[in-house]
Structures are given as C-alpha cells and as structure tokens.
Design a protein around this motif. Structure first.
Motif, PDB file in Angstrom:
ATOM      1  N   PHE A 132       8.510 -33.652  32.212  1.00  8.22           N
ATOM      2  CA  PHE A 132       8.071 -32.815  32.960  1.00  8.22           C
ATOM      3  C   PHE A 132       8.645 -32.466  34.422  1.00  8.22           C
ATOM      4  CE2 PHE A 132       5.986 -34.350  36.822  1.00  8.22           C
ATOM      5  CZ  PHE A 132       5.954 -35.857  36.408  1.00  8.22           C
ATOM      6  N   LYS A 133       9.627 -33.715  34.664  1.00 10.22           N
ATOM      7  CA  LYS A 133      10.205 -33.508  35.931  1.00 10.22           C
ATOM      8  C   LYS A 133      11.273 -32.290  36.018  1.00 10.22           C
ATOM      9  CE  LYS A 133       9.399 -38.101  37.622  1.00 10.22           C
ATOM     10  NZ  LYS A 133       8.656 -38.555  36.401  1.00 10.22           N
ATOM     11  N   ASP A 134      11.700 -32.001  34.822  1.00 15.54           N
ATOM     12  CA  ASP A 134      12.657 -30.649  34.831  1.00 15.54           C
ATOM     13  C   ASP A 134      12.123 -29.332  35.456  1.00 15.54           C
ATOM     14  OD1 ASP A 134      14.628 -31.763  33.419  1.00 15.54           O
ATOM     15  OD2 ASP A 134      13.579 -31.728  31.546  1.00 15.54           O
ATOM     16  N   SER A 193      -0.184 -41.084  35.498  1.00 14.28           N
ATOM     17  CA  SER A 193       0.171 -40.889  36.550  1.00 14.28           C
ATOM     18  C   SER A 193       1.076 -42.297  37.044  1.00 14.28           C
ATOM     19  CB  SER A 193      -0.978 -40.811  37.510  1.00 14.28           C
ATOM     20  OG  SER A 193      -1.508 -39.574  37.227  1.00 14.28           O
ATOM     21  N   GLY A 194       1.768 -41.939  38.021  1.00 11.00           N
ATOM     22  CA  GLY A 194       2.819 -42.863  38.649  1.00 11.00           C
ATOM     23  C   GLY A 194       2.748 -42.868  40.230  1.00 11.00           C
ATOM     24  N   ASN A 195       3.482 -41.797  40.440  1.00 17.07           N
ATOM     25  CA  ASN A 195       3.551 -41.378  41.917  1.00 17.07           C
ATOM     26  C   ASN A 195       2.423 -40.198  42.272  1.00 17.07           C
ATOM     27  OD1 ASN A 195       5.595 -42.953  43.794  1.00 17.07           O
ATOM     28  ND2 ASN A 195       6.941 -42.162  42.623  1.00 17.07           N
ATOM     29  N   GLU A 239       1.420 -34.465  28.100  1.00 18.01           N
ATOM     30  CA  GLU A 239       2.556 -35.361  27.557  1.00 18.01           C
ATOM     31  C   GLU A 239       3.729 -35.025  28.146  1.00 18.01           C
ATOM     32  OE1 GLU A 239       3.553 -37.499  26.093  1.00 18.01           O
ATOM     33  OE2 GLU A 239       4.227 -37.614  24.026  1.00 18.01           O
ATOM     34  N   THR A 240       3.847 -35.996  29.261  1.00 17.63           N
ATOM     35  CA  THR A 240       4.733 -35.878  30.214  1.00 17.63           C
ATOM     36  C   THR A 240       6.472 -36.163  29.826  1.00 17.63           C
ATOM     37  OG1 THR A 240       4.361 -38.162  30.869  1.00 17.63           O
ATOM     38  CG2 THR A 240       3.399 -36.205  32.330  1.00 17.63           C
ATOM     39  N   ALA A 241       6.689 -36.787  28.616  1.00 17.64           N
ATOM     40  CA  ALA A 241       7.942 -36.882  27.979  1.00 17.64           C
ATOM     41  C   ALA A 241       7.916 -36.955  26.516  1.00 17.64           C
ATOM     42  CB  ALA A 241       8.484 -38.168  28.645  1.00 17.64           C
TER      43      ALA A 241
HETATM   44  C1  LIG Z   1       7.349 -39.250  36.606  1.00 21.56           C
HETATM   45  C2  LIG Z   1       6.889 -39.570  35.375  1.00 21.56           C
HETATM   46  C3  LIG Z   1       5.429 -39.829  35.143  1.00 21.56           C
HETATM   47  C4  LIG Z   1       4.461 -39.869  36.507  1.00 21.56           C
HETATM   48  O1  LIG Z   1       4.508 -38.598  37.400  1.00 21.56           O
HETATM   49  P1  LIG Z   1       3.781 -38.691  38.719  1.00 21.56           P
HETATM   50  O2  LIG Z   1       3.914 -37.305  39.201  1.00 21.56           O
HETATM   51  O3  LIG Z   1       4.774 -39.591  39.320  1.00 21.56           O
HETATM   52  O4  LIG Z   1       2.383 -39.320  38.720  1.00 21.56           O
HETATM   53  C5  LIG Z   1       4.673 -39.802  34.033  1.00 21.56           C
HETATM   54  N1  LIG Z   1       5.275 -39.726  32.912  1.00 21.56           N
HETATM   55  C6  LIG Z   1       6.564 -39.451  32.778  1.00 21.56           C
HETATM   56  C7  LIG Z   1       7.241 -39.342  31.478  1.00 21.56           C
HETATM   57  C8  LIG Z   1       7.674 -39.468  34.015  1.00 21.56           C
HETATM   58  O5  LIG Z   1       8.730 -39.215  33.997  1.00 21.56           O
END
Ligand SMILES: *Cc1c(COP(=O)(O)O)cnc(C)c1O
Length: 435
Positions: free
Chosen positions: A105-107, A247-249, A381-383
């Motif tokens: 999702f960072k894209d 979630s992470g950051n 689904e973030t990745a």
């Molecule tokens: C960065 C990331 C997260 C965490 O997202 P935050 O916005 O930092 O909470 C979760 N999943 C994946 C795959 C990530 O790359």
C-alpha cells in the motif's frame, strides 16, 4: 489550508512547506489545521466516481495552492492502479492495496508524494536529491514514485545484508536516476547518514535536498482516498462499516481517522497489531510506553514507537477516551498469524499475506467480542502474498504466483555502491556516484 506541528499548534505552514520540510523544525509532525467536510452529494453519488475522481475530490479540499488541472494530473499519476474489494463472506471483505509497482500500500503514498514534490520543485534551478534511509519496503516504493522524473535523483541507503533478497532486488535494479547505497551498518546508521547529509554545506551547494520519509504529510493524505474507495464498493451500505488495519507506524490508521472526520461513516477502526503492541497497551492503560521492536513474520509492523502516535493524540486532543470510542486494538503472535493464513485459504480460497492475516484475526476477534449482526467488515490487505512467499508457501504447501512486476526485477543485475558507515566515506561515495 494550513498545516500545524503536533508539538506546537501555533507553528503553521503551507502544504508546500510542510511537504518540502517533511518534519517541523521543532520535531513535530504536520497535520491539517482543520479537517474539511465532503459535501453530502459526494456520498450520494459515490458509486459514480472513479477511484481517481475520488482522489481529486478529497485532495482539492486540502490543497489550495495548485490549479485544478495540475492537481488532477498529480492525482491521476499517483493513483494509477486499482484497489479492488474482494468479498470473502457475508461479513468479511478484503481491500487489496497491493496492485502498485512494489506490491504494497505504500505505493499510494510514495507515488503521490513524488508527483507533488515534482510539481512544487519544477522551477528549482538546482537539481533535487531525494534521500531515503530504508529498512526495505519504503525505499523501493519511493524510488518507483520518482523513477525517471526529470531534475530529480534519488539516493537510497539500506543496511547491507539486512534486507530480504526480494527487497534488495527491488532497491538495486531500477537504475537511471535511482542510486542504491549499501551501507556497512544497520538501519539507524542509514538514518544518521541521511540527517548528516542534509546539513552538509558542500552538498547543499550542489543540490536542493529533501527527504521522502514516511512521516511526510504528502504520504498520509492520499491514504485517505482508498477508505472512500472501499466504502464505494460495499454493496449494502445500511450495515456498519468496520475497517481492520494491520498497523505499525499507524499512518494508514491515521489516514482513516481523517477520512472519517471528512464524513466517511466508519463505525469502528480496528488497529490490528502483532506482538509489537504498544498501541493496544495505550488503549488499555492510557499510557503510551514505547518499547524496542520485536521481530515477527509481519515485519512491516515491527514498530515499538509508532511515529504517527503523535498525530493520533493531537487529533483527539490527548483524550484517551475519545481514542477508545473510535479505535479498538488486538494483538496476535506469529503462530496465530500462520494458522490464519491457512484458515483463510481453507475457508475462503484466498491467499493472504502475514500482515493481512493479522488484520483477519483482529476482525474475527471483533466478531467474537460483539453482538453478531450484519456488518461490512473490511480487512486492508497491505501487501501482496508474493512478497512473503517463503512464509506463505511453507504454510500452504503450494507455490504463490509471482506478479510480473516483481519477477521482472529478479532477472536484472543488482547495482549498488557499497560504503562504510562513517560520514566521510559515505559522502565521498555519494559525490562520486551522483555528480
Ligand atoms: C508499512 C506497512 C504496514 C504498516 O502500516 P503503517 O501505516 O505504518 O501502520 C502494514 N503492512 C505492510 C505490508 C506495510 O508495508
């Protein structure tokens, strides 16, 4: 629209300044001074809007120093891939946020930031150098955003031997205006070198330098777009809309809070975390106590001191009860994550990655803890699971399919500049490589 520093609401800057500076002089993070409301007509006609149009309607409320045609182009360039909602069962859907170039999702945020920066810098005389310290994923997302952009060079600093093979290929095979520096040290060394480079008088003469780190407000704003895009795709909107965010950051979750304040009817946010659970502890005790991070299978969430926490508490005026009204949280370990990958495959024939699996577990727990009703539960689904194929394949005993945009970089030659972690060595390598 002005943006304030979370350390001092009196410090207010334009979006251009906030984006170029990245972080406020007092070390605070930038936040919009007020959250604009979307008109009701927007929600009535949501289904008629494309994802890009949604992005434009949201972005224009925050960005008033770019003309309409340019802003549309920026949004369209940045939102160049879809975010489909895949239904698993009556109450569970998955929002696939991995269709971008680096499969995470960072894209979205990285692309938007790149396009916005290119716009703001187009009349700069000096060449722009973007410096990014990366522990893996952020670097390649940012590099892709700036790839082949005129007048811009990107220096990626990563710790040698401390990123995965896939990540290293993604970081080191783009070429052109992207330069990878392999630092003989750890991630913190890379961050320190970036900071020193910013303050170096010689380099300041040659380049206009900026950082594209994860706390830049231009990475946060576009992450609100896909909350609306998810809601758009929900079929029966009469049921409560619940979003489970791995979630992470906490950038993703913070963007959700902004979307909600703009009028999106989110019933509840679920902050799904692995064993790095400082946010869960904060909700329980009211105290925020950062810890050293612990390594887990969902490694992009291995954060012991979430950077966006400052934004969340400033958003809620430091009132933990208000935070508790909107966000619940639950934490899961690696063993549970592995079982969840298996369970999702067996029950729904869907291959989920370790981060999404934590999101799945948190949504399931929510169902167990609350009265059963019909809901629209959405897991982010973030990745893409192919990014974590070693883990996923071990549990499922089958090959994950590798998307072409990933397999392409495996065929390419790695190009990196190896240097020691002291500033003198790095500076010499940097100057030699990019000037
Ligand atoms: C960065 C990331 C997260 C965490 O997202 P935050 O916005 O930092 O909470 C979760 N999943 C994946 C795959 C990530 O790359």
């Amino acid at each position: 629209m002005k943006f304030y520093s979370t350390n001092n609401k009196q410090i207010q800057v334009s979006l251009r300044e906030a984006v170029l500076r990245g972080i406020a002089d007092d070390g605070g993070l930038f936040m919009p001074d007020e959250i604009p409301k979307l008109p009701e007509s927007f929600f009535h006609h949501l289904e008629k809007y494309s994802f890009q149009e949604i992005g434009f309607e949201v972005a224009k409320l925050f960005i008033d120093d770019i003309n309409e045609a340019d802003l549309r182009a920026i949004v369209n360039n940045a939102i160049s891939f879809p975010a489909p909602l895949v239904q698993l069962s009556k109450n569970i859907s998955i929002l696939e946020l991995f269709h971008g170039p680096t499969l995470a999702f960072k894209d979205f945020g990285a692309n938007f930031l790149a396009n916005l920066l290119v716009h703001y810098l187009k009349n700069e005389k000096k060449e722009t150098l973007i410096l990014v310290a990366t522990s893996g994923d952020t670097g390649s997302a940012v590099a892709n955003g700036f790839y082949e952009k005129e007048g811009i060079k990107v220096a990626l600093l990563y710790p040698s031997g401390k990123v995965s093979k896939t990540q290293e290929q993604q970081l080191t095979t783009l070429g052109k205006n992207i330069f990878a520096f392999e630092i003989n040290g750890v991630f913190d060394d890379c961050q320190r070198l970036v900071k020193k480079t910013f303050h170096d008088p010689d380099l300041k003469n040659i380049f206009s330098m900026t950082s594209a780190n994860s706390i830049n407000i231009a990475r946060l704003l576009p992450q609100t777009f896909y909350y609306f895009e998810a809601y758009k795709q929900v079929k029966d909107k009469s049921h409560p809309f619940i979003v489970s965010v791995p979630s992470g950051n906490f950038g993703n979750l913070t963007a959700g809070l902004i979307a909600q304040a703009m009028g999106l009817p989110v019933h509840k946010f679920i902050a799904a975390v692995n064993t790095n659970d400082v946010f869960l502890n904060y909700l329980q005790s009211g105290k925020f106590e950062p810890k050293a991070s612990v390594a887990t299978l969902s490694n992009a969430m291995d954060v012991g001191n979430p950077s966006n926490f400052a934004r969340i508490i400033s958003f809620f005026g430091n009132d933990v009860d208000l935070v508790r009204e909107k966000i619940i949280s639950s934490s899961f370990n690696d063993e549970q994550t592995l079982s969840a990958i298996k369970e999702v495959k067996e029950n729904y024939h869907y291959t989920i990655d370790p981060h999404g699996a934590v999101g799945y577990l948190a949504l399931k727990k929510y169902f167990q803890d609350t009265i059963q009703e019909s809901v629209n539960g959405v897991i982010f689904e973030t990745a893409h699971p192919a990014k974590f194929s070693e883990i996923v394949e071990k549990v499922l005993a089958e090959k994950t399919s590798i998307p072409e945009r990933l397999s392409v970089c495996f065929g390419k030659q790695k190009v990196s500049v190896k240097t020691n972690k002291d500033f003198v060595s790095f500076k010499e390598a940097l100057v030699q490589t990019i000037s």
